[in-house]
Design a protein around this motif. Structure first.
Motif, PDB file in Angstrom:
ATOM      1  N   THR A  34       0.833  -1.211   0.000  1.00 52.18           N
ATOM      2  CA  THR A  34       0.000   0.000   0.000  1.00 52.18           C
ATOM      3  C   THR A  34       0.862   1.253   0.000  1.00 52.18           C
ATOM      4  O   THR A  34       0.594   2.205  -0.750  1.00 52.18           O
ATOM      5  N   GLU A  35       1.894   1.262   0.826  1.00 53.45           N
ATOM      6  CA  GLU A  35       2.772   2.427   0.873  1.00 53.45           C
ATOM      7  C   GLU A  35       3.495   2.620  -0.448  1.00 53.45           C
ATOM      8  O   GLU A  35       3.660   3.754  -0.932  1.00 53.45           O
ATOM      9  N   ALA A  36       3.931   1.524  -1.070  1.00 53.89           N
ATOM     10  CA  ALA A  36       4.598   1.625  -2.368  1.00 53.89           C
ATOM     11  C   ALA A  36       3.646   2.178  -3.426  1.00 53.89           C
ATOM     12  O   ALA A  36       4.030   3.022  -4.245  1.00 53.89           O
ATOM     13  N   ALA A  37       2.383   1.710  -3.391  1.00 54.02           N
ATOM     14  CA  ALA A  37       1.389   2.206  -4.346  1.00 54.02           C
ATOM     15  C   ALA A  37       1.107   3.683  -4.102  1.00 54.02           C
ATOM     16  O   ALA A  37       0.925   4.457  -5.051  1.00 54.02           O
ATOM     17  N   LEU A  38       1.082   4.083  -2.841  1.00 57.52           N
ATOM     18  CA  LEU A  38       0.859   5.482  -2.490  1.00 57.52           C
ATOM     19  C   LEU A  38       1.979   6.361  -3.028  1.00 57.52           C
ATOM     20  O   LEU A  38       1.727   7.414  -3.624  1.00 57.52           O
ATOM     21  N   ARG A  39       3.198   5.936  -2.839  1.00 57.51           N
ATOM     22  CA  ARG A  39       4.346   6.714  -3.320  1.00 57.51           C
ATOM     23  C   ARG A  39       4.320   6.833  -4.842  1.00 57.51           C
ATOM     24  O   ARG A  39       4.561   7.907  -5.399  1.00 57.51           O
TER      25      ARG A  39
ATOM     26  N   GLU B 299       0.363  21.207  -4.883  1.00 52.77           N
ATOM     27  CA  GLU B 299      -0.783  21.881  -4.275  1.00 52.77           C
ATOM     28  C   GLU B 299      -2.114  21.319  -4.770  1.00 52.77           C
ATOM     29  O   GLU B 299      -3.104  21.315  -4.039  1.00 52.77           O
ATOM     30  N   ALA B 300      -2.134  20.848  -6.004  1.00 48.34           N
ATOM     31  CA  ALA B 300      -3.389  20.371  -6.596  1.00 48.34           C
ATOM     32  C   ALA B 300      -3.729  18.932  -6.218  1.00 48.34           C
ATOM     33  O   ALA B 300      -4.827  18.463  -6.514  1.00 48.34           O
ATOM     34  N   VAL B 301      -2.811  18.250  -5.567  1.00 48.91           N
ATOM     35  CA  VAL B 301      -3.027  16.835  -5.238  1.00 48.91           C
ATOM     36  C   VAL B 301      -3.292  16.695  -3.748  1.00 48.91           C
ATOM     37  O   VAL B 301      -2.397  16.867  -2.922  1.00 48.91           O
ATOM     38  N   SER B 302      -4.524  16.378  -3.396  1.00 50.69           N
ATOM     39  CA  SER B 302      -4.905  16.198  -1.992  1.00 50.69           C
ATOM     40  C   SER B 302      -4.709  14.751  -1.562  1.00 50.69           C
ATOM     41  O   SER B 302      -4.595  13.847  -2.399  1.00 50.69           O
ATOM     42  N   MET B 303      -4.670  14.535  -0.268  1.00 51.13           N
ATOM     43  CA  MET B 303      -4.593  13.169   0.260  1.00 51.13           C
ATOM     44  C   MET B 303      -5.834  12.381  -0.144  1.00 51.13           C
ATOM     45  O   MET B 303      -5.770  11.174  -0.401  1.00 51.13           O
ATOM     46  N   ARG B 304      -6.964  13.040  -0.211  1.00 51.66           N
ATOM     47  CA  ARG B 304      -8.196  12.369  -0.642  1.00 51.66           C
ATOM     48  C   ARG B 304      -8.061  11.871  -2.079  1.00 51.66           C
ATOM     49  O   ARG B 304      -8.477  10.768  -2.414  1.00 51.66           O
TER      50      ARG B 304
ATOM     51  N   LEU C 160      -5.236  11.195  -3.625  1.00 56.43           N
ATOM     52  CA  LEU C 160      -4.276  10.097  -3.614  1.00 56.43           C
ATOM     53  C   LEU C 160      -4.930   8.801  -3.155  1.00 56.43           C
ATOM     54  O   LEU C 160      -4.689   7.732  -3.731  1.00 56.43           O
ATOM     55  N   ALA C 161      -5.755   8.904  -2.127  1.00 55.83           N
ATOM     56  CA  ALA C 161      -6.440   7.716  -1.625  1.00 55.83           C
ATOM     57  C   ALA C 161      -7.343   7.115  -2.692  1.00 55.83           C
ATOM     58  O   ALA C 161      -7.371   5.889  -2.890  1.00 55.83           O
ATOM     59  N   ALA C 162      -8.087   7.956  -3.384  1.00 58.36           N
ATOM     60  CA  ALA C 162      -8.976   7.484  -4.442  1.00 58.36           C
ATOM     61  C   ALA C 162      -8.187   6.801  -5.550  1.00 58.36           C
ATOM     62  O   ALA C 162      -8.640   5.805  -6.138  1.00 58.36           O
ATOM     63  N   GLU C 163      -6.990   7.313  -5.810  1.00 56.46           N
ATOM     64  CA  GLU C 163      -6.156   6.769  -6.883  1.00 56.46           C
ATOM     65  C   GLU C 163      -5.759   5.323  -6.608  1.00 56.46           C
ATOM     66  O   GLU C 163      -5.618   4.521  -7.546  1.00 56.46           O
ATOM     67  N   ILE C 164      -5.580   4.979  -5.331  1.00 59.99           N
ATOM     68  CA  ILE C 164      -5.171   3.604  -5.001  1.00 59.99           C
ATOM     69  C   ILE C 164      -6.282   2.818  -4.309  1.00 59.99           C
ATOM     70  O   ILE C 164      -6.046   1.731  -3.785  1.00 59.99           O
ATOM     71  N   GLY C 165      -7.498   3.383  -4.310  1.00 56.57           N
ATOM     72  CA  GLY C 165      -8.654   2.652  -3.821  1.00 56.57           C
ATOM     73  C   GLY C 165      -8.761   2.523  -2.315  1.00 56.57           C
ATOM     74  O   GLY C 165      -9.217   1.486  -1.812  1.00 56.57           O
ATOM     75  N   LEU C 166      -8.367   3.563  -1.581  1.00 58.93           N
ATOM     76  CA  LEU C 166      -8.460   3.545  -0.127  1.00 58.93           C
ATOM     77  C   LEU C 166      -9.226   4.757   0.375  1.00 58.93           C
ATOM     78  O   LEU C 166      -9.419   5.735  -0.364  1.00 58.93           O
ATOM     79  N   GLN C 167      -9.644   4.702   1.621  1.00 61.88           N
ATOM     80  CA  GLN C 167     -10.210   5.868   2.286  1.00 61.88           C
ATOM     81  C   GLN C 167      -9.064   6.814   2.656  1.00 61.88           C
ATOM     82  O   GLN C 167      -7.972   6.378   3.012  1.00 61.88           O
ATOM     83  N   ALA C 168      -9.325   8.110   2.584  1.00 62.94           N
ATOM     84  CA  ALA C 168      -8.274   9.085   2.865  1.00 62.94           C
ATOM     85  C   ALA C 168      -7.681   8.900   4.259  1.00 62.94           C
ATOM     86  O   ALA C 168      -6.465   9.041   4.455  1.00 62.94           O
ATOM     87  N   ALA C 169      -8.519   8.568   5.223  1.00 65.21           N
ATOM     88  CA  ALA C 169      -8.039   8.411   6.601  1.00 65.21           C
ATOM     89  C   ALA C 169      -6.982   7.322   6.715  1.00 65.21           C
ATOM     90  O   ALA C 169      -6.096   7.386   7.578  1.00 65.21           O
ATOM     91  N   ALA C 170      -7.040   6.320   5.828  1.00 66.87           N
ATOM     92  CA  ALA C 170      -6.094   5.210   5.900  1.00 66.87           C
ATOM     93  C   ALA C 170      -4.677   5.644   5.540  1.00 66.87           C
ATOM     94  O   ALA C 170      -3.702   5.019   5.963  1.00 66.87           O
ATOM     95  N   LEU C 171      -4.568   6.732   4.764  1.00 65.38           N
ATOM     96  CA  LEU C 171      -3.250   7.165   4.328  1.00 65.38           C
ATOM     97  C   LEU C 171      -2.446   7.826   5.433  1.00 65.38           C
ATOM     98  O   LEU C 171      -1.219   7.840   5.400  1.00 65.38           O
ATOM     99  N   TYR C 172      -3.135   8.368   6.415  1.00 63.41           N
ATOM    100  CA  TYR C 172      -2.441   9.142   7.445  1.00 63.41           C
ATOM    101  C   TYR C 172      -1.614   8.274   8.386  1.00 63.41           C
ATOM    102  O   TYR C 172      -0.768   8.787   9.113  1.00 63.41           O
ATOM    103  N   LYS C 173      -1.844   6.973   8.371  1.00 62.28           N
ATOM    104  CA  LYS C 173      -0.988   6.115   9.197  1.00 62.28           C
ATOM    105  C   LYS C 173       0.385   5.933   8.545  1.00 62.28           C
ATOM    106  O   LYS C 173       1.350   5.567   9.215  1.00 62.28           O
ATOM    107  N   TYR C 174       0.460   6.199   7.250  1.00 66.68           N
ATOM    108  CA  TYR C 174       1.743   6.146   6.548  1.00 66.68           C
ATOM    109  C   TYR C 174       2.441   7.501   6.566  1.00 66.68           C
ATOM    110  O   TYR C 174       3.653   7.585   6.779  1.00 66.68           O
ATOM    111  N   PHE C 175       1.663   8.546   6.338  1.00 65.15           N
ATOM    112  CA  PHE C 175       2.206   9.905   6.308  1.00 65.15           C
ATOM    113  C   PHE C 175       1.206  10.834   6.995  1.00 65.15           C
ATOM    114  O   PHE C 175       0.137  11.100   6.432  1.00 65.15           O
TER     115      PHE C 175
END
Length: 203
Positions: free
Chosen positions: A12-17, A30-35, A37-52
């Motif tokens: 998941t972290e590799a896909a996020l990067r 500036e144009a790329v939000s965590m939300r 990014l999450a949509a791009e890899i099929g996750l909820q935005a909240a799940a990304l914050y445990k990585y970054f």
């Protein structure tokens, strides 16, 4: 089937990067939000914050690891020794190949320095200076030994870095020239820039 502990998180972290580098290179930090990014890899935005915990943490990690990988690649490619013409050729080739293979990461690393906080910007600039110091040393030693005809090694190093990094702006894999051929042609241009001749032209 037993899953290796941590393997899902690592994937998941590799896909996020990977998604972050591609989106930031295309649209800007500036144009790329965590939300997004999450949509791009099929996750909820909240799940990304445990990585970054913050988006800047992700950007800084991407930029730091890019520079660390570049430094490591040069350390592996550096032939060493007293022949600074040979070392300069290796530096040019390694730099071009590395950046062509990491076009998006290079774009982000060059364009998004402005998006870092002062302390993190300083950290990245120190890594860049450490890398560029290697080229300056090659030029100084080459000039001291009479192999290069340059008055200002620091300025010449900046010119070379700009020139060989610029390959990523125009080079595409389907172009007539291969990466190796581009590296060779840029090597010859670099030799002329420093007042030396490429080996095939000598004699």
């Amino acid at each position: 089937m037993t899953r290796t502990a941590g393997s899902f998180g690592e994937r998941t972290e590799a896909a996020l990067r990977e998604a972050a580098v591609a989106l930031m290179a295309r649209h800007g930090y500036e144009a790329v939000s965590m939300r997004r990014l999450a949509a791009e890899i099929g996750l909820q935005a909240a799940a990304l914050y445990k990585y970054f915990p913050a988006k800047e943490d992700l950007l800084f990690t991407l930029m730091r690891e890019h520079m660390e990988a570049l430094i490591a690649a040069w350390q592996a490619a550096d032939p060493g020794g007293a022949d600074q013409t040979r070392r300069l050729a290796a530096f040019v080739e390694n730099h071009i190949v590395f950046h062509v293979e990491r076009r998006h990461a290079t774009h982000v690393s060059n364009m998004e320095l402005r998006s870092l906080s002062p302390a993190r910007l300083t950290a990245i600039l120190r890594l860049r200076s450490s890398y560029e110091k290697e080229l300056r040393q090659i030029l100084r030693e080459g000039a001291a030994r009479g192999g290069f005809a340059i008055d200002d090694p620091a300025l010449t190093a900046m010119a070379i870095i700009q020139m060989i990094t610029g390959v990523i702006v125009w080079f595409r894999p389907d172009e007539k020239l291969s990466v190796a051929e581009v590296a060779e042609k840029y090597h010859r241009m670099t030799m002329r820039l420093v007042g030396a001749r490429a080996p095939a032209e000598a004699g």
